[in-house]
Enzyme design. Structure first.
Site, PDB file in Angstrom:
ATOM      1  N   GLU A 241      12.202  -2.093   1.962  1.00 56.91           N
ATOM      2  CA  GLU A 241      11.291  -2.917   2.063  1.00 56.91           C
ATOM      3  C   GLU A 241      11.655  -3.683   0.290  1.00 56.91           C
ATOM      4  O   GLU A 241      11.516  -3.574  -0.834  1.00 56.91           O
ATOM      5  CB  GLU A 241      10.083  -2.302   2.386  1.00 56.91           C
ATOM      6  CG  GLU A 241       8.987  -2.712   2.013  1.00 56.91           C
ATOM      7  CD  GLU A 241       7.818  -2.127   2.654  1.00 56.91           C
ATOM      8  OE1 GLU A 241       6.612  -2.527   2.588  1.00 56.91           O
ATOM      9  OE2 GLU A 241       7.866  -1.303   3.621  1.00 56.91           O
ATOM     10  N   GLU A 267       4.871  -9.001   2.631  1.00 52.87           N
ATOM     11  CA  GLU A 267       3.534  -8.606   2.530  1.00 52.87           C
ATOM     12  C   GLU A 267       2.917  -9.548   1.177  1.00 52.87           C
ATOM     13  O   GLU A 267       2.022  -9.540   1.590  1.00 52.87           O
ATOM     14  CB  GLU A 267       4.022  -7.310   2.003  1.00 52.87           C
ATOM     15  CG  GLU A 267       2.755  -6.385   1.134  1.00 52.87           C
ATOM     16  CD  GLU A 267       3.254  -5.332   0.829  1.00 52.87           C
ATOM     17  OE1 GLU A 267       2.477  -4.740  -0.449  1.00 52.87           O
ATOM     18  OE2 GLU A 267       4.059  -4.898   0.697  1.00 52.87           O
ATOM     19  N   HIS A 317       1.850  -4.618   7.585  1.00 56.89           N
ATOM     20  CA  HIS A 317       1.233  -4.187   5.626  1.00 56.89           C
ATOM     21  C   HIS A 317       0.014  -3.401   5.947  1.00 56.89           C
ATOM     22  O   HIS A 317      -1.120  -4.240   6.427  1.00 56.89           O
ATOM     23  CB  HIS A 317       1.675  -4.874   4.956  1.00 56.89           C
ATOM     24  CG  HIS A 317       1.075  -4.112   3.282  1.00 56.89           C
ATOM     25  ND1 HIS A 317       0.027  -4.927   2.673  1.00 56.89           N
ATOM     26  CD2 HIS A 317       1.767  -3.086   2.469  1.00 56.89           C
ATOM     27  CE1 HIS A 317       0.264  -3.874   1.692  1.00 56.89           C
ATOM     28  NE2 HIS A 317       1.016  -3.044   1.616  1.00 56.89           N
ATOM     29  N   GLU A 337       1.890   0.946  10.088  1.00 57.32           N
ATOM     30  CA  GLU A 337       1.934   1.476   8.813  1.00 57.32           C
ATOM     31  C   GLU A 337       0.913   2.612   8.643  1.00 57.32           C
ATOM     32  O   GLU A 337      -0.268   2.338   9.810  1.00 57.32           O
ATOM     33  CB  GLU A 337       2.022   0.725   7.621  1.00 57.32           C
ATOM     34  CG  GLU A 337       2.045   1.618   6.140  1.00 57.32           C
ATOM     35  CD  GLU A 337       2.009   0.803   5.394  1.00 57.32           C
ATOM     36  OE1 GLU A 337       2.988   1.095   4.340  1.00 57.32           O
ATOM     37  OE2 GLU A 337       2.245  -1.141   5.884  1.00 57.32           O
TER      38      GLU A 337
END
Length: 391
Positions: A241, A267, A317, A337
């Site tokens: 990431e 993100e 995110h 997440e």
């Protein structure tokens, strides 16, 4: 018809206990600089913004933003709120375009889009409350019995501490985990070995039947990432990431084209057009927009459609209810997440202290209620003594 009569913003500054910063906690974009003190300081979110949009009948929708809350508050109060007041919230597409286009000269990225996001999320919460339906029902309904989540913590620490945390998390039924790297280019080959040692240690306790995601948080560069990818492959990460800074789209493209480890990011991208660029240029194998940065739920749904057409999975995110509603309503969003309830550290934990109603994971899954209107959150009074609140 119930029109919007007010937009209220508050900045919540945490004054309660915090977990003290430690060295090599998480790589980040500031690592490239010679620095004194805590390199993560500018990436800690110990402030949060709430945005409440109220209609004439007294119904209130709640949105939020974590990026630069004081500046975002000023942008909303001075520029965006006047554009929204007097409008029908169900004209959400028009309201979004109005906010986007009338501030386009300065607001299309960063602070401006974060402000738009906070208002848009509040409008979707408001619409759900006005019709008595959860937001995911307005977005298309349930595509999953429940939402699988990944345990998102495992910040860099000693090998032993990271293994203990991973074992504890695994005992709660998670089938996916995300860890942060603590070392980057400035740490040379010795730091590279420390990174690999921790990934290997996590696989030792977690095994290979669960997903392990690895995050750089923009703390590497293209050269370093190209050297690391072949060394990481044997640990079978689900993705790597944000290996490079967000503006280095060409770097993302080159790393993703190596086809060694899937590259994820987004993100720190803004707008559906920016995310479409990442998708069309094959910069990422997993897209991770942040709903309260990318333009809110209205923009997120556009991105979801583009990504699904390209068969790029979307995993927004951060935790938070707006992301869970989007994940529930989109088949192309396979997992969410999840930040566990924890003492205030980076600051992602703050939404547990500001809001009531955030879903908690049970055996590695989250559930949303079919009968709770809107996003399902309210502003909590429980921890007010630990906040300084700016109206």
């Amino acid at each position: 018809m119930s029109v919007i009569k007010s937009v209220r913003t508050r900045v919540w500054t945490w004054k309660g206990p915090t977990v003290p910063p430690q060295g090599n906690f998480c790589t980040n974009a500031s690592d490239a600089l010679w620095m004194k003190g805590d390199a993560m300081a500018s990436f800690r979110f110990h402030q949060w913004l709430t945005c409440e949009v109220e209609t004439e009948d007294g119904t209130v929708g709640i949105g939020n933003a974590a990026l630069a809350p004081g500046v975002v508050k000023q942008a909303i109060d001075e520029w965006y709120a006047p554009l929204v007041i007097g409008e029908d919230p169900f004209d959400y597409a028009y309201i979004w375009e109005k906010m986007y286009r009338r501030t386009h000269a300065w607001g299309r990225k960063g602070i401006g889009m974060t402000a738009i996001s906070a208002i848009d999320i509040a409008i979707w919460d408001l619409m759900g409350k006005l019709v008595g339906k959860p937001v995911f029902k307005l977005l298309g309904g349930r595509t999953k019995e429940k939402i699988p989540v990944y345990y998102s913590k495992l910040y860099a620490d000693s090998v032993e501490a990271m293994q203990r945390e991973a074992e504890e998390a695994a005992s709660h039924g998670y089938q996916a985990f995300k860890s942060r790297f603590g070392f980057g280019p400035k740490d040379g080959m010795a730091g590279m070995r420390e990174n690999l040692k921790r990934v290997e240690a996590l696989r030792e306790v977690l095994g290979y039947d669960v997903d392990l995601m690895l995050e750089c948080y923009m703390g590497w560069n293209l050269d370093y990432a190209k050297r690391m990818l072949p060394k990481l492959a044997k640990y079978e990460p689900r993705w790597l990431e944000e290996p490079v800074i967000a503006d280095d789209v060409q770097g993302y493209i080159e790393l993703n084209a190596m086809n060694i480890v899937p590259i994820s990011g987004g993100e720190h991208e803004f707008s559906f057009i920016g995310c479409n660029d990442l998708i069309q240029r094959k910069a990422v194998s997993v897209l991770q927009y942040d709903t309260n940065r990318v333009g809110g739920i209205t923009a997120a749904q556009k991105i979801n459609a583009i990504a699904e057409a390209a068969q790029i999975p979307v995993i927004p995110h951060a935790g938070q209810m707006h992301n869970y509603h989007l994940t529930m309503a989109n088949a192309n969003c396979p997992i969410s997440e999840y930040f566990p309830v924890f003492d205030v550290e980076v600051g992602n934990e703050l939404f547990y202290y500001i809001f009531d109603g955030d879903a908690e994971a049970v055996d590695g899954y989250l559930q949303l209620d079919d009968d709770t209107p809107g996003l399902g959150i309210t502003i909590s009074a429980t921890h007010l003594k630990h906040f300084e609140i700016t109206e």
